[in-house]
Scaffold this active site. Structure first.
Site, PDB file in Angstrom:
ATOM      1  CE  LYS A 277     -73.188 -21.286 -52.239  1.00 38.38           C
ATOM      2  NZ  LYS A 277     -72.817 -22.402 -51.433  1.00 38.38           N
TER       3      LYS A 277
ATOM      4  CE1 TYR B 190     -73.615 -17.807 -51.332  1.00 41.71           C
ATOM      5  CE2 TYR B 190     -74.828 -16.698 -53.826  1.00 41.71           C
ATOM      6  CZ  TYR B 190     -75.120 -18.157 -52.954  1.00 41.71           C
ATOM      7  OH  TYR B 190     -75.399 -18.630 -52.310  1.00 41.71           O
TER       8      TYR B 190
ATOM      9  CB  SER C 187     -73.688 -24.966 -56.287  1.00 44.64           C
ATOM     10  OG  SER C 187     -73.215 -24.247 -57.431  1.00 44.64           O
TER      11      SER C 187
ATOM     12  CB  SER D  91     -78.991 -24.611 -37.213  1.00 45.83           C
ATOM     13  OG  SER D  91     -78.295 -23.382 -38.392  1.00 45.83           O
TER      14      SER D  91
END
Length: 271
Positions: A150, A146, A132, A14
């Protein structure tokens, strides 16, 4: 119905990297389906159709993949781009909030991958491109949650690639550096902030905001994703943007102790 063009499914399309990727794949000749949590109000780029998708829902994932197969007869490329940032010291995150981030960034990738793999194996071809991050191969203080997602995506992708390569499917990684998107503004915040981390967190926010504002355009990442989707012999890992490339090179050549100092200096942390 069977598509005459290759079909690409892009999650989180989006805005930002996902939208740029959908546009770039369309320009490269792909039939593109983009997804977002709520796509009704999205102004779709020419040639891109949208479907609502919640990557944390098994039912939503299965429904979207089924709709794409029913309409086009195939899925040739899956771009797992949907994700969420998370900022704050690791100690400030409850396990429940950490699980929420993992549910999107890691288990969302796994759900989508498991849903498309049977179709790709049956057609003996397919590429799954997992977005990634620079944080997938370097430490990022005040982004431990976070960063760990990853790192998980990196390990999952490289291991899975060995499992499915003999069936004509490749799992590939694209590693962007700082990108000029509203990433920080939309990031999940720690739910149990501690005063002892307040100063470090403020400094991190300043550094991160400066890097993001001067970051690469999402189109830079989109170009790398298109190459991963279409190159005859793609690399398992590809950095996107000058910062990611230079940091990756430093990580390879610098002694660990020196690289540790570089990280701390970059984030303005005490030596």
């Amino acid at each position: 119905m069977t598509a005459t063009r290759q079909v690409a499914l892009v999650t989180g399309a989006s805005a930002g990297i996902g939208r740029a990727t959908a546009i770039a794949l369309t320009a490269a000749g792909f039939q593109v389906i983009g997804t977002g949590r709520k796509t009704a109000g999205i102004s779709a780029p020419a040639g891109v159709s949208y479907l609502d998708l919640d990557v944390t829902s098994d039912e939503s994932v299965a429904s979207v993949v089924e709709q794409v197969i029913d309409r086009f007869g195939q899925i040739d490329v899956l771009v797992n781009n949907a994700g969420v940032g998370a900022t704050g010291a690791a100690e400030e995150f409850s396990v429940a909030r950490t699980q929420d981030v993992f549910d999107i960034n890691v288990y969302g990738v796994m759900r989508m991958t498991k849903a498309v793999l049977p179709h790709m194996r049956a057609q003996r071809r397919g590429r799954i491109i997992n977005v990634s991050s620079l944080s997938g191969f370097v430490p990022s203080p005040f982004m431990a949650v976070y960063t760990s997602t990853k790192h998980a995506v990196e390990g999952y992708s490289e291991s899975l690639d060995h499992e499915v390569r003999d069936h004509g499917v490749r799992i590939l990684l694209v590693q962007p550096g700082p990108i000029n998107t509203p990433f920080a503004a939309n990031a999940v915040q720690a739910d149990a902030p501690l005063p002892l981390y307040a100063s470090g967190r403020r400094t991190f926010d300043e550094v991160f905001a400066k890097e993001a504002s001067g970051g690469d355009d999402p189109a830079v990442v989109a170009k790398v994703i298109v190459a991963a989707a279409s190159d005859r012999n793609p690399k398992l890992r590809t950095t996107a943007g000058s910062t990611a490339a230079s940091i990756s090179a430093l990580r390879r050549v610098l002694p660990a102790r020196i690289f540790d100092r570089v990280v701390r200096r970059f984030y303005r942390m005490p030596s």
